[in-house]
Scaffold this active site. Structure first.
Site, PDB file in Angstrom:
ATOM      1  N   ARG A   1       9.837   7.416 -15.844  1.00 57.00           N
ATOM      2  CA  ARG A   1      10.448   6.219 -15.272  1.00 57.00           C
ATOM      3  C   ARG A   1      10.985   6.438 -13.868  1.00 57.00           C
ATOM      4  NH1 ARG A   1      11.789   2.093 -19.197  1.00 57.00           N
ATOM      5  NH2 ARG A   1      11.405   2.836 -21.294  1.00 57.00           N
TER       6      ARG A   1
ATOM      7  N   ARG B   1       7.339 -13.555 -26.505  1.00 59.73           N
ATOM      8  CA  ARG B   1       7.209 -12.457 -27.468  1.00 59.73           C
ATOM      9  C   ARG B   1       8.347 -12.501 -28.487  1.00 59.73           C
ATOM     10  NH1 ARG B   1       6.380  -6.453 -25.155  1.00 59.73           N
ATOM     11  NH2 ARG B   1       8.624  -6.443 -24.897  1.00 59.73           N
TER      12      ARG B   1
END
Length: 196
Positions: free
Chosen positions: A88, A127
């Protein structure tokens, strides 16, 4: 095959990783899933990670690198693995490279799913609604406000990881706005060249 899937949260990395698992017979190593499992199990690292994740923040590099280093030693990862949601940061990318080199391993591919970030919040809301409609639990990080915090963190910290790998000649970009099957086909075409 050892590969990394990059892209902002909600870009479809998890969906594509599952398809790659089936195609190449290698495990998907999602740091998010590993951390959520640790949180659910109430392990010491899980308890540390819970507060950080609930706030939409990133856990420390030491925790994540340790989880990845241990996980790639397991038998199912010997032929390769897919890293989804890691590295990340550039620091994590460098630490990953060092850790792999220390094990005599290297990455075979780094793929970035490129998507329109303005549409991501709507994708996450959809979602979450689909999960509710299917009677499934909604992930804590699918809360729109938490998601916005995660997206801001991605843009602040993680967006520089793709250029890091691009500078090393390892990055392939794929349009993540295409239908899911088209994204998969583009991924397979890129990775089959590497695997040949």
């Amino acid at each position: 095959m050892r590969l990394i899937l990059l892209g902002p949260p909600g870009a479809g990395k998890g969906t594509q990783a599952k398809r790659l698992v089936e195609r190449y017979g290698i495990p998907q190593l999602s740091t998010g899933d590993m951390l959520r499992a640790a949180v659910a199990a109430g392990t010491p690292v899980g308890l540390k990670a819970r507060a950080v994740m609930d706030a939409g923040q990133l856990v420390s590099d030491d925790i994540v690198i340790g989880i990845v280093a241990d996980r790639i030693e397991e038998a199912d990862a010997k032929k390769g693995f897919i890293l989804d949601g890691f590295p990340r940061t550039v620091a994590q990318a460098e630490a990953l490279g060092d850790m792999l080199a220390g094990k005599g391993l290297r990455l075979d591919a780094v793929v970035e799913l490129v998507v329109d970030q303005d549409g991501l919040v709507n994708r996450i809301i959809n979602r979450a609604n689909e999960s509710k409609a299917n009677g499934e639990p909604v992930r804590a990080d699918d809360d729109p406000e938490v998601f916005k915090t995660r997206l801001a963190a991605y843009n602040r910290d993680t967006a520089v990881v793709a250029p890091f790998y691009e500078g090393r000649g390892q990055l392939t970009r794929i349009d993540g706005e295409q239908p899911i099957d088209a994204v998969s086909a583009a991924l397979y075409a890129a990775l089959d060249k590497v695997d040949a």
